[in-house]
Every structure is written in structure tokens, then in C-alpha cells.
Design a protein around this motif. Structure first.
Motif, short mmCIF file in Angstrom:
data_model
loop_
_atom_site.label_atom_id
_atom_site.label_comp_id
_atom_site.label_asym_id
_atom_site.label_seq_id
_atom_site.Cartn_x
_atom_site.Cartn_y
_atom_site.Cartn_z
N ASP A 62 0.82 -1.21 0.00
CA ASP A 62 0.00 0.00 0.00
C ASP A 62 0.86 1.26 0.00
O ASP A 62 0.55 2.24 -0.69
CB ASP A 62 -0.92 0.00 1.22
CG ASP A 62 -2.01 -1.05 1.12
OD1 ASP A 62 -2.28 -1.51 -0.01
OD2 ASP A 62 -2.58 -1.43 2.15
N ARG A 76 2.38 1.75 -3.47
CA ARG A 76 1.44 2.28 -4.47
C ARG A 76 1.30 3.79 -4.32
O ARG A 76 1.32 4.53 -5.30
CB ARG A 76 0.07 1.62 -4.31
CG ARG A 76 -0.88 1.96 -5.45
CD ARG A 76 -2.31 1.55 -5.15
NE ARG A 76 -2.55 0.13 -5.31
CZ ARG A 76 -3.77 -0.43 -5.20
NH1 ARG A 76 -4.81 0.32 -4.91
NH2 ARG A 76 -3.92 -1.72 -5.35
N ARG A 132 2.56 6.77 -7.02
CA ARG A 132 1.69 7.85 -7.50
C ARG A 132 2.30 9.22 -7.24
O ARG A 132 2.23 10.11 -8.08
CB ARG A 132 0.32 7.75 -6.81
CG ARG A 132 -0.53 6.65 -7.39
CD ARG A 132 -1.89 6.64 -6.71
NE ARG A 132 -2.71 5.58 -7.28
CZ ARG A 132 -3.88 5.21 -6.79
NH1 ARG A 132 -4.37 5.81 -5.72
NH2 ARG A 132 -4.58 4.25 -7.37
N ASP A 191 -2.49 -3.69 -13.33
CA ASP A 191 -3.47 -2.64 -13.09
C ASP A 191 -2.82 -1.38 -12.50
O ASP A 191 -3.25 -0.26 -12.78
CB ASP A 191 -4.57 -3.14 -12.15
CG ASP A 191 -5.52 -4.12 -12.84
OD1 ASP A 191 -5.47 -4.20 -14.10
OD2 ASP A 191 -6.29 -4.79 -12.15
N ALA A 233 -1.29 0.43 -15.38
CA ALA A 233 -2.33 1.15 -16.13
C ALA A 233 -2.76 2.40 -15.38
O ALA A 233 -2.98 3.46 -15.98
CB ALA A 233 -3.53 0.23 -16.37
N ASP A 234 -2.86 2.29 -14.07
CA ASP A 234 -3.30 3.42 -13.25
C ASP A 234 -2.33 4.60 -13.35
O ASP A 234 -2.74 5.74 -13.58
CB ASP A 234 -3.42 2.96 -11.80
CG ASP A 234 -3.85 4.08 -10.86
OD1 ASP A 234 -4.95 4.62 -11.07
OD2 ASP A 234 -3.09 4.41 -9.94
N THR A 249 -2.52 6.06 -16.84
CA THR A 249 -3.77 6.79 -17.09
C THR A 249 -3.82 8.10 -16.32
O THR A 249 -4.20 9.14 -16.85
CB THR A 249 -4.97 5.91 -16.68
OG1 THR A 249 -4.88 4.67 -17.35
CG2 THR A 249 -6.28 6.58 -17.03
N ARG A 250 -3.42 8.04 -15.04
CA ARG A 250 -3.50 9.25 -14.23
C ARG A 250 -2.47 10.30 -14.63
O ARG A 250 -2.77 11.49 -14.69
CB ARG A 250 -3.27 8.91 -12.75
CG ARG A 250 -4.44 8.26 -12.07
CD ARG A 250 -4.06 7.95 -10.62
NE ARG A 250 -5.08 7.16 -9.97
CZ ARG A 250 -5.85 7.59 -8.96
NH1 ARG A 250 -5.68 8.81 -8.47
NH2 ARG A 250 -6.76 6.82 -8.42
N TYR A 251 -1.23 9.85 -14.84
CA TYR A 251 -0.15 10.83 -14.94
C TYR A 251 0.57 10.84 -16.28
O TYR A 251 1.45 11.68 -16.50
CB TYR A 251 0.87 10.58 -13.81
CG TYR A 251 0.21 10.50 -12.46
CD1 TYR A 251 -0.39 11.63 -11.89
CD2 TYR A 251 0.12 9.29 -11.76
CE1 TYR A 251 -1.02 11.56 -10.66
CE2 TYR A 251 -0.52 9.21 -10.53
CZ TYR A 251 -1.09 10.35 -9.99
OH TYR A 251 -1.72 10.27 -8.78
N GLY A 252 0.22 9.92 -17.16
CA GLY A 252 0.83 9.91 -18.49
C GLY A 252 2.33 9.66 -18.47
O GLY A 252 3.04 10.12 -19.36
N THR A 287 -2.19 -0.03 6.55
CA THR A 287 -1.88 -0.83 5.36
C THR A 287 -2.33 -2.27 5.60
O THR A 287 -2.78 -2.64 6.68
CB THR A 287 -0.37 -0.86 5.09
OG1 THR A 287 0.27 -1.51 6.20
CG2 THR A 287 0.21 0.52 4.92
N LYS A 288 -2.14 -3.06 4.54
CA LYS A 288 -2.41 -4.48 4.64
C LYS A 288 -1.65 -5.09 5.81
O LYS A 288 -2.15 -5.94 6.53
CB LYS A 288 -1.94 -5.13 3.33
CG LYS A 288 -2.73 -6.34 2.90
CD LYS A 288 -2.16 -6.95 1.61
CE LYS A 288 -2.07 -5.97 0.46
NZ LYS A 288 -1.62 -6.60 -0.80
#
Lengths: 439, 244
Positions: free
Chosen positions: B13, B16, B20, B41, B44-45, B48-51, B184-185
Motif C-alpha cells: 500500500d 502504491r 503515484r 493494473d 495502467a493506473d 492513465t493518471r499521470y501519463g 496498510t495491509k
């Protein structure tokens, strides 16, 4: 055990809460008793609290694909609308439909089939959803398209058909981050409704009602119309940076105010000040997207303003031909009770598809009251008036409605129950609200 | 300063959130974890979010012989490395079963130290870079409630300190992060005091700020510096009778 409540902070209770991060987490959680999905906890009542296990979907917040030509976004259910705006408004895209807070998840917006200030033209959130992926009672994941049973029941189905995992939605192209707002003050309830009926071509339309003033001026208000500003609408100096808006300080209410802070006097003063402040600056002006759509988001945790006991929302929709009489009766009932809603919002609804979505062509009124015995009793009366005028109730706001009231308000409830029984969703996807309402 | 950022232990967590935070600043991201396929995923995130460009890499912290090849196989030697590898387990089980204890010790110390060692040598040769090690306040003093994990983190903290000292004049900076309690986990189901519980994005912001400002050792919440100072100051005859 975690202390959980809805956004109204009314009647908190101990619940088991587990964060899910992917579909396999979710699959493991199924089968060991009833579950319900929870997003960012913005439903006001007990929609997203399970008597069994409450699934925290915010761990599934990945955006998976975006088409910059068409504005089509695929994302997991735990993504916040605020994140979508952060990412895509600077690229010229904005959600087609947004509720009054940006702190809702995509899954929550779909489950409640939320509406915005443009419902009279664009419909509800579901109108811009291409597909959803839902985990059903048996753990299988189904991609459902509009028109299918699963899709149509899930929109507005409050998480009771399964857990929404991901969805594809369409965003709206915009030229700027600004709204051209046109504010008009009205003197009476009838005038407020007439004004909204006469301005149906405005893309956004909402009215704030003064629900404290009684007598002839009862229901006076401020009708706020708006449309997305084009680049040409901006002052010359801003045209080079049409998506730049002033950075605002994020405020936070750090403590519970005493329940007495929002008393009759302060509510009256607030309503009067809001009305006169609005009247002073009528006509068109540019407002940034955040202030226009999400004025309350400017203060994080504003729900603590109602004190420890929390508050309860009441939101009903009345059909067009009964709206004027019904709204007048609701306001008169509130006035007679001596209670006063702090914020009262009136909104025109247009046509609505969806088998269990809240909106109907007509008007909706949203009120909030501090949670106490007097206001809960008042809401029983408001229920009855709504039923008398052929109206129905918004489950995303509800925290206290009796089952008999829901049954009397909405003939679709019986079909919803039958669907739940047939698909096996009943007994697996269960919220405190679904138990209370026998859904 | 927008060179690639390598995240080791990218499935966590905190990782991730850190990915970001750096992607939002325009850095290309290299995600490395034992099961790289599961990161599709996340890739992809970030795209998609930040290019930004994102690559996925398989790395096993316990497979020491693979580490040199892993570093050599990266598309580019990263500008910044954040090591979020860690494994806590259950203290009672770890204490009872030395095989388990060994896995905890190796996962939190040996593996991360080996990976960062290879990367440090490459960065030293290049003459630039930043290494961020996420250690733990549990390493500040061994306690009965968490000493297997804590002692491995103590070793890791000392290792980072030594690396920082060694590389200080070689253009390579080392940041030690002591997050305190994070939701977190790893900490799920533990009964942790809410006022001390940080969310992963808060840890990520602190890490980005520490890298930009060239800080050496950060406690994500300043309160922890005080709490750990007190815990470290308790005399051993007294400390051994406490249960904290």
C-alpha cells in the motif's frame, strides 16, 4: 470492530470492516455471511454498513484506461470523483453528472445513481455509464451493459445486487474550469418553481430555499443557473490558462460543535444572511468549478458542525403536477413544527430511466436537520405529505424511514425484492438499510 | 530532476502511494515485485493518471543471486530507488518457529540490503542518485511484542546509516524513513491508536519531500521522534519489565 456511520453521523454502530484491494480479496470475503460494499462513506444513513462484513472498496482505486479522443474512462469502483477531476479537468474533461460532493467513489455514484444540477437535461449518473462489472452472490464477475437486468437494477440498487468492481464512464469535454453562473432571487415558493420551469434550457439549475421565513415569503430563494464557460467567456488575461483556478485553503472542522451551535437563532440568521448575500449579487458571473459544484467540500468534515448526535437528511421527489402544492405543504409543515432546515435545496428533475433510480420528472427537495426527537418526528410528517403527493424517497440520504413508508411510496420495491430473491442477492448483499426497509 | 524511480516491493500500500506521488511529478516509474504480473493494473493506473512511462519487473528479495542480474536488466539505472520491501508476520509465531523468524529477518534486512547494495554500487559508479529505505520505528529498540521484525529493521536502519556515510561524498544520497503506524495491509486487524495512524499518501508525501530536500532520517509524524526518544531512554532494568 470499527465505529461506522453514514455521513450524517447519526446512530453510529460497531461494524466489521475489511479493505479489499482486488477481486480475489472480494471473492474470499463472500460466502462467510452477509456483506455490503462501502465507498467513501458519503451516503448519509446506513446504506453502506452491513450487519455482517462491510467491504471498504477504497483499496480498489485504480484508473485503467482513458481515451483522450472520446473522454471514455475505465476505472475501479473505489476511485473518487475528486481524483477523476484532478486528472482530467486539466486535459479538458469533467464528469457529465456530479452530486454535491466530489468525495464520492465511482461505485457509490453508480449504486445510488446520483444526480446533479443538470438532471433536467442530462439525466442521472447512469446515463453516462457504458458498462459495469459486478461480482454477484456466487462470486462470478459479470460485465453488464445498459438494458440488461443486472445493469438496470444495479443503477440505484444501493449495492444490493452485488459489488461493483469497475465501470466505463464517459466524461464531458469542457473548454475551461469555470462556470458562468446566473443567480436570481425569488420572493415566494411559487415564484421559485416558476422561475425554474421557465429556465429549463439552462444546463445547470438548482435553487436554495429559505425555509425559515414563514408567511407570504415562505420558500423565497436563490435560483442558481449555470453553464460551462467557454474560453471566450473568460477575461482576456485568463484565456491562456483556462483550467487554472485560484488555489483555495482547505479548511477542516477539527471538532464536534456542540449540538446547540445550530439552534433556531443561528439557523434563522444563516438563512437570512445567505438570501441577502445572494440578492446583493444577482446576474451572471464566473465561478470556479469547485466553488460552484462543491461549496460544502471547502470545509472537510463539515458534518461535525451538527454535534455528536449528527444530522439526518430528508430528500423526496414529487411529480411535476403535484410539486407546487406538495412543496408548499412540506415547507408549511416544517414552519409549523418550529424546526428549520439549515440548508434546503430544490432541484428540477427531468425524465429518468433505470428500474430503481430515485429521480422522477418533477421536483426534489433536500433538507437537513440535527438529529433529535423533534426532527425525527417532523420527518414522519414529511413522509406522509410526500406520500400524499405521489412522491418517493432518496435511499442515499435515508437513515430512518420506516419500511411501510417505502412500500407505500414506490411500487417498484416489490419487483426489487423479487429480483433479489431470484438472483440470490438477498441474504448475501445486506446493509443495515436493506434490513430496516426489508429490501 | 525527473529521472526514473524504482519502487522495490511495489505491491504494498505504501509503495502504491509512493509510485503515484513520484509519477504525479512526472517521473517514469519502474515497479518491481515478486509477482510482477499482478502489477498490471497499477501500471495502467499510473499511465492513465499521470501519463508517465511505467515498466514492470520481477524481483525476489530472498533470491540473492538474482539481484545483480535484476539491476543490470533495468531499462535504465534509476535516479531514485524506494525500497518498500517488508514482512512482519505474527510475533508469537515468529518467536516459536525459527524457520519463520529467519524469513522475517531475511525479508526485512538481508534481501533489501543486498538489493540496495547492488544499486548503491551502480549509483556510486555513476556519481548520482538517491536511495530511500523504508525502515521502522520498531527497529529503534527491541521489544517483546515485535522484536523479530524490529531487530531486522534495526539492522536495516544501521545499514542505511552506513551507506549514507559511505556515499555522502560520492553524489549519492540515502534517506531513512521511519513511518510509524500506517494503515496498510500489514497492520490490518491490529488495534492501533487512531491519532498516530498515518495513511499511505501521507507517507508518500513525506518521502517525496525528504528526497527533494535531501533529508537524512525522517519520522513521518514528528510525534514518533519523541515517543521513540522516550522508549530508548528507559533504563534497561526497568524496560525489561515493561510491555509496550
Amino acid at each position: 470492530m470499527t465505529r461506522l456511520s453514514g455521513w450524517g453521523r447519526f446512530s453510529p454502530r460497531n461494524a466489521r470492516l475489511a479493505r479489499v484491494r482486488d477481486a480475489s480479496d472480494l471473492g474470499k470475503a463472500l460466502g462467510a455471511g452477509p456483506v455490503i460494499a462501502r465507498g467513501n462513506g458519503r451516503a448519509y444513513g446506513d446504506s453502506a454498513i452491513s450487519p455482517g462484513l462491510t467491504l471498504d472498496l477504497r483499496g480498489m482505486d485504480r484508473m485503467l484506461a482513458f481515451d483522450a479522443q472520446t473522454g471514455v474512462l475505465v476505472a475501479e469502483a473505489g476511485v473518487l470523483l475528486a481524483d477523476i477531476i484532478d486528472c482530467f479537468l486539466p486535459r479538458g474533461w469533467f464528469p457529465f453528472v456530479t452530486p454535491g460532493t466530489k468525495f464520492v467513489t465511482l461505485g457509490g455514484a453508480i449504486a445510488a445513481d446520483v444526480h446533479g444540477k443538470n438532471h433536467h437535461i442530462d439525466g442521472s449518473f447512469g446515463a453516462f455509464v457504458d458498462w459495469i462489472e459486478v461480482m454477484g452472490a456466487d462470486g462470478t464477475i459479470t460485465r453488464a451493459l445498459p438494458g440488461s437486468d443486472l445493469f438496470d437494477w444495479t443503477l440505484g440498487g444501493m449495492g444490493l445486487t452485488g459489488v461493483i468492481l469497475r465501470a466505463q464512464i464517459r466524461l464531458r469535454p469542457v473548454e475551461t474550469a469555470w462556470i458562468l453562473q446566473d443567480m436570481r432571487a425569488t420572493q415566494t415558493l411559487a415564484a421559485t418553481i416558476d422561475m425554474m420551469d421557465a429556465t429549463l434550457d439552462a444546463p445547470y439549475s438548482v435553487a436554495w430555499l429559505d425555509c425559515v421565513t414563514t408567511g407570504a415569503m415562505m420558500g423565497r430563494g436563490l435560483v442558481m443557473l449555470g453553464r460551462h464557460a467557454g474560453v471566450d467567456d473568460l477575461p482576456r488575461a485568463q484565456r491562456r490558462h483556462p483550467f487554472a483556478t485560484p488555489r483555495k485553503r482547505q479548511l477542516r472542522l477539527p471538532l464536534d460543535l456542540p449540538a446547540a451551535a445550530l439552534n433556531g437563532v443561528t439557523r434563522r440568521a444563516f438563512n437570512a444572511a445567505y438570501y441577502w448575500n445572494g440578492r446583493r449579487k444577482p446576474g451572471p458571473r464566473l465561478v470556479d468549478w469547485d466553488s460552484y459544484f462543491y461549496p460544502l467540500d471547502a470545509i472537510l468534515d463539515w458534518n461535525r458542525g451538527y454535534g455528536r448526535a449528527g444530522f439526518v437528511q430528508f430528500q423526496c421527489a414529487l411529480p411535476q403536477d403535484r410539486a407546487k402544492a406538495g412543496m408548499a405543504a412540506l415547507l408549511a409543515c416544517i414552519a409549523a413544527s418550529g424546526e428549520a432546515s439549515v440548508l434546503s435545496v430544490l432541484k428540477r428533475f427531468g425524465p429518468q430511466t433505470g428500474r430503481f433510480s430515485f429521480p422522477m420528472p418533477g421536483y426534489t427537495l433536500a433538507l437537513d436537520f440535527p438529529a433529535n426527537d423533534r426532527s425525527l418526528k417532523l420527518m414522519d410528517h414529511l413522509d406522509a405529505i410526500t406520500l400524499d403527493h405521489g412522491g418517493r424517497f432518496y435511499l442515499a440520504k435515508d437513515a430512518r424511514m420506516p419500511r411501510a413508508v417505502l412500500d407505500a411510496s414506490d411500487p417498484r420495491v416489490a419487483d426489487f425484492r423479487a429480483m433479489r430473491a431470484t438472483t440470490g442477492a438477498a441474504g448475501v448483499f445486506v446493509s443495515d438499510q436493506s434490513e430496516r426497509l426489508g429490501l | 530532476m525527473t529521472g526514473p524511480v524504482l519502487i522495490l516491493g511495489a505491491a504494498s500500500d505504501i509503495a502504491r502511494a509512493v509510485a503515484r506521488a513520484f509519477a504525479a511529478k512526472g517521473h517514469a516509474i519502474q515497479l518491481a515485485a515478486r509477482d510482477a504480473v499482478s502489477l498490471a493494473d497499477d501500471k495502467a493506473d499510473l499511465e492513465t493518471r499521470y501519463g508517465v512511462a511505467v515498466s514492470l519487473h520481477r524481483v525476489d528479495a530472498l533470491d540473492l543471486t538474482s539481484h545483480a542480474g535484476f539491476v543490470a536488466g533495468l531499462p535504465a539505472l534509476p535516479e531514485i530507488v524506494v525500497c518498500a520491501i517488508g514482512l512482519m508476520g505474527d510475533q508469537d509465531e515468529n518467536a516459536a518457529d525459527m524457520a519463520r523468524a529467519t524469513v522475517i529477518l531475511r525479508s526485512n534486512f538481508e534481501g533489501p540490503a543486498s538489493l540496495l547494495g547492488h544499486l548503491a554500487n551502480a549509483m556510486e559508479a555513476r556519481g548520482s542518485g538517491t536511495l530511500v529505505g523504508i525502515s521502522s520505528v520498531a527497529g529503534d529498540r527491541g521489544r517483546a511484542s515485535n522484536y523479530i521484525y524490529g531487530s531486522a529493521k534495526a539492522g536495516f536502519t544501521a545499514y542505511l546509516s552506513g551507506l549514507r556515510n559511505r556515499l555522502a561524498r560520492k553524489g549519492v544520497h540515502v534517506v531513512t524513513v521511519l513511518p510509524g503506524f500506517v494503515a496498510t495491509k500489514m497492520t490490518e486487524g491490529l488495534d492501533l491508536p487512531k491519532p498516530l495512524l498515518a495513511q499511505p499518501p501521507e507517507v508518500a508525501r513525506a518521502i517525496v519531500a525528504a528526497v527533494e530536500k535531501g533529508r537524512n532520517i525522517i519520522y513521518v509524524r514528528p510525534t514518533w521522534r519523541l515517543i521513540m526518544a522516550i522508549i530508548k531512554a528507559i533504563p534497561e532494568p526497568l524496560f525489561k519489565k515493561t510491555s509496550i
